[in-house]
Design a protein around this motif. Structure first.
Motif, short mmCIF file in Angstrom:
data_model
loop_
_atom_site.label_atom_id
_atom_site.label_comp_id
_atom_site.label_asym_id
_atom_site.label_seq_id
_atom_site.Cartn_x
_atom_site.Cartn_y
_atom_site.Cartn_z
N PHE A 1 0.87 -1.19 0.00
CA PHE A 1 0.00 0.00 0.00
C PHE A 1 0.89 1.22 0.00
O PHE A 1 1.81 1.32 0.83
CB PHE A 1 -0.89 0.03 1.24
N GLY B 1 0.22 4.38 0.69
CA GLY B 1 -0.07 5.48 1.61
C GLY B 1 -0.74 6.65 0.92
O GLY B 1 -1.07 7.64 1.56
N VAL B 2 -0.94 6.56 -0.39
CA VAL B 2 -1.60 7.63 -1.13
C VAL B 2 -3.04 7.21 -1.44
O VAL B 2 -3.98 7.96 -1.24
CB VAL B 2 -0.84 7.96 -2.43
N THR B 3 -3.16 5.96 -1.91
CA THR B 3 -4.50 5.42 -2.09
C THR B 3 -4.57 4.08 -1.34
O THR B 3 -3.56 3.55 -0.90
CB THR B 3 -4.85 5.16 -3.57
N SER B 4 -5.80 3.58 -1.24
CA SER B 4 -5.97 2.33 -0.51
C SER B 4 -5.83 1.12 -1.42
O SER B 4 -6.08 0.00 -1.00
CB SER B 4 -7.34 2.31 0.16
N ALA B 5 -5.46 1.35 -2.66
CA ALA B 5 -5.40 0.25 -3.62
C ALA B 5 -4.40 -0.82 -3.16
O ALA B 5 -3.29 -0.51 -2.73
CB ALA B 5 -5.00 0.77 -4.98
N ILE B 6 -4.83 -2.10 -3.26
CA ILE B 6 -3.92 -3.19 -2.96
C ILE B 6 -3.05 -3.41 -4.19
O ILE B 6 -3.56 -3.64 -5.29
CB ILE B 6 -4.68 -4.49 -2.65
N ILE C 1 3.82 -7.48 8.83
CA ILE C 1 3.50 -6.16 8.28
C ILE C 1 4.68 -5.23 8.54
O ILE C 1 5.18 -5.15 9.67
CB ILE C 1 2.23 -5.59 8.92
N GLN D 1 2.58 6.58 5.93
CA GLN D 1 3.54 5.50 5.74
C GLN D 1 3.13 4.56 4.61
O GLN D 1 1.96 4.39 4.32
CB GLN D 1 3.67 4.71 7.04
N THR E 1 3.09 0.62 3.34
CA THR E 1 2.89 -0.63 4.06
C THR E 1 3.20 -1.82 3.16
O THR E 1 2.85 -1.80 1.98
CB THR E 1 1.44 -0.76 4.55
#
Ligand SMILES: [Zn+2]
Lengths: 373, 319
Positions: free
Chosen positions: A9, A11-16, A60, A68, A70
């Motif tokens: 991830f 940290g800008v979008t939630s896209a996996i 993680i 951050q 991830t």
């Protein structure tokens, strides 16, 4: 080998974002597949890999400042590969509490030991610390506090007015006689003893810190001999001399503080159980103090050549009226088999009595004042 | 080639009683040994664990707060409370009755003022330090607006002997939830004071009449009312939130929990807590066309934990 499947991830979008991580020298190479099929590459410097967590089977890792990045890896070999590739680098923050890093057995063991330590401190160290603290209070303060408490409780009788519900009304005649009585006995105390007889039907008496002793007329009325009164005074004066009030206050207070520290974060049921254990402990302590005062009273009787059967008779009076007695005051007198037994065992038969004629005549005056003669 | 996404997404809690037990024991011991100073770290470790083990749509939440941040707030709040109590004690010792009354009034006024300020700070901190798939929550409320609303409603509640309390709570929820952001998702609270008042009225009355048994159904009514009135929206698309919690389930859960606690003298508490979390989380659903991949980071960072510590210390449970 050194490459693992990951989720990322940014940290800008939630896209996996699916991809791989390769453990390289000094950094991680993260390669991600864009939706359009092209690849992109990101470097994570080892020193900025911040937070590492382990949730279920997933490792993680967080990277950089807010917000951050991830990285999540489910591969069970990932942790092993990390320690092989970077032997000097600790990704997993050691638990601050070392027992948590050992097995469950060690953890339980350590916990039990620490709990026992808590119990030990509570049962043995805390009481003696509290008592020695109580003993450091200067006598003059004790006397001052005691007088303050006394003045709040006792009311001089006013004309045409009954004592208020809360305050006790002093009986001047009986108080004067009781003070003469007390002067005829040597209690071996450094405290200025002052007796106050109050007009109450209650069968009770109590001692305040510093030397004030309050006797309820209900109890005095029931007494037939001077040695009963002497035994009672011996008991109450012992409370004063041995600083029992202060010790009791210090012990309850320290126990209370200790308990609130311990139960602060606990759930209701455990807190209630511990709280009641503390109350029981306090009750046990006040029994101990009563026993000490009884012993001391017996000693005073012997030393003053006053008949020692006074104590036993006093207990008989208290026992007879215990059924009707209301809740007790500052110094409670829980009557137990033990106290009776103690008095019986220690009373001296055919003892050598030296009659003090002044004591006898003051007692007569008390009886007259009580309309018993 | 993906199938159509399911129209419901569930929250779930995966925490484990044994792990929680370890955390509780360590927290408890260290808090005792440090005379309470460890408390902020204890709180942080518990929050971290619970967030990590709460999942939505396959991904877990993260709590980014640290013991150090919360300790700083903790010290500040202790200072404020110390000064307040100091003034109170000093006034009492002075023996001046007028001064004591003035200081006492001031004490309560300041305490009342501190509540909305603390709430505001707590919301900013908690939301900013919570994330899901790397996207942080945020709170955009205005402190003076909240304070004004809070004080007005508190005043109305006092002069109506508490009747206005239902509206008070509802207005507070409306304001706070309306200002929560999660990336490009906005929230709204659609409850109203009148409904909430009758819900409480009915719940309390029936609880008394049934000797407390209805209490479990009442609790679930309150939970449902809260959850179902939260309305989320993503890019103009509605995402209603649903609760499936049933009074009978909660009743059974509570009975078993009560038995567990009494037979273990309270030691089963961490397991009970895990069961409670699992129950509540599994009963919250998000309906609608949620796109978990298109959230965008929008909120700024906020690290001041004083408000959160204050809320904790005052034991506020307003929302
Ligand atoms: Zn006694």
């Amino acid at each position: 080998m050194n490459t693992f499947q990951i989720k990322y991830f940014d940290g800008v979008t939630s896209a996996i974002q699916e991809g791989t991580v390769k453990l390289s020298y000094g950094h991680w190479d993260i390669r991600l597949e864009k939706p359009d099929g092209t690849m992109s590459s990101i470097h994570w410097q080892l020193k900025d890999i911040k937070q590492t967590e382990f949730v279920g089977n997933t490792n993680i890792f967080k990277y950089g400042d807010f917000p951050q990045q991830t990285l999540e890896c489910n591969d069970p070999d990932f942790v092993k590969a990390l320690s092989l590739q970077y032997p000097d680098y600790e990704f997993f923050k050691k638990e601050y509490f070392w027992a948590l890093n050992k097995g469950t057995g060690v953890f339980v063991g350590i916990t039990v030991v620490l709990l026992l330590l808590c119990v030990g401190v509570y049962k043995y160290i805390l009481p003696s610390v509290a008592e020695s603290l109580a003993l450091t209070v200067p006598q003059e303060y004790e006397i001052k506090w005691g007088n303050m408490m006394f003045e709040n409780m006792i009311q001089a009788p006013k004309k045409g007015e009954m004592g208020s519900e809360l305050n006790l009304t002093k009986n001047d005649t009986l108080s004067r006689l009781a003070n003469q009585f007390v002067k005829e006995i040597d209690f071996k105390t450094t405290y200025p003893i002052k007796i106050t007889v109050v007009n109450e039907k209650v069968v009770n008496a109590f001692a305040l810190p510093g030397g004030n002793v309050v006797v309820f007329n209900g109890l005095l009325k029931k007494m037939k001999t001077k040695e009963e009164f002497a035994a009672l005074l011996g008991h109450e004066v012992a409370h004063v001399t041995h600083k029992h009030s202060l010790k009791n206050i210090f012990r309850s207070l320290s126990g209370y503080l200790f308990m609130s520290l311990i139960t602060n974060d606990l759930n209701g049921i455990t807190a209630v159980i511990l709280d009641n254990a503390n109350k029981l402990q306090n009750l046990g302590y006040s029994r101990e103090l009563e026993a000490e005062a009884d012993e001391s009273s017996m000693k005073t009787l012997k030393e003053n050549k006053i008949p020692t059967k006074g104590l036993l008779n006093l207990f008989k009076i208290l026992e007879d009226s215990s059924q009707v007695a209301p809740p007790e005051l500052l110094s409670s007198h829980p009557l137990t088999e033990e106290r009776m037994k103690f008095a019986k065992k220690n009373q001296i038969m055919n003892e050598k009595i030296i009659e003090n004629p002044r004591l006898e005549s003051i007692w007569k005056e008390i009886l007259i004042a009580e309309n018993k003669l | 080639m993906e199938n159509e996404q399911p129209q419901f997404r569930q929250f779930s809690y995966h925490g484990d009683g044994t792990e929680l037990f370890k955390i509780y024991i360590v927290n408890w011991l260290l808090t005792i040994v440090t005379f309470g100073l460890y408390y902020p770290w204890a709180k942080a470790s518990l929050l971290k664990y619970n967030y990590q083990h709460t999942k939505f749509d396959g991904s877990n939440f993260t709590f980014h707060g640290t013991g150090k941040e919360m300790f700083k707030g903790f010290i500040k709040i202790i200072g404020v409370i110390g000064v307040l109590y100091g003034a109170l004690i000093a006034a009492q010792l002075s023996g001046n009755t007028t001064l004591t009354i003035v200081v006492l009034l001031g004490f309560y006024v300041i305490l009342l003022l501190l509540v909305p300020i603390a709430l505001h700070g707590s919301m900013r901190y908690r939301t900013s330090r919570s994330s899901w798939r790397g996207i942080h929550f945020g709170y955009r409320g205005d402190r003076s607006e909240l304070t004004k609303q809070f004080l007005t409603d508190a005043f109305l509640t006092i002069i109506t002997f508490g009747i206005y309390g239902a509206w008070f709570i509802n207005n507070l929820r409306t304001y706070i939830i309306g200002n929560i952001r999660f990336g490009n998702i906005t929230f709204q609270y659609t409850g109203n004071g009148g409904d909430f008042f009758w819900l409480n009225f009915k719940g309390r009355l029936l609880s008394v009449l049934t000797l407390g048994i209805y209490f479990f159904w009442y609790s679930m009514d309150l939970f449902d009312y809260f959850i179902e009135n939260i309305y989320a929206e993503q890019n103009g698309k509605p995402l209603p939130i649903r609760s499936t919690a049933k009074g009978s389930d909660f009743f059974l859960l509570s009975i078993v929990n009560g038995l567990m606690l009494s037979f273990t003298l309270g030691l089963a508490f961490p397991w009970v807590q895990a069961r409670v979390f699992r129950f509540f989380m599994s009963n919250i659903w998000v309906q609608g066309d949620f796109d978990g991949n298109s959230l965008v980071q929008t909120e700024a960072e906020y690290r001041d934990a004083s408000g959160d510590d204050m809320v904790d210390m005052l034991d506020l449970n307003l929302i």
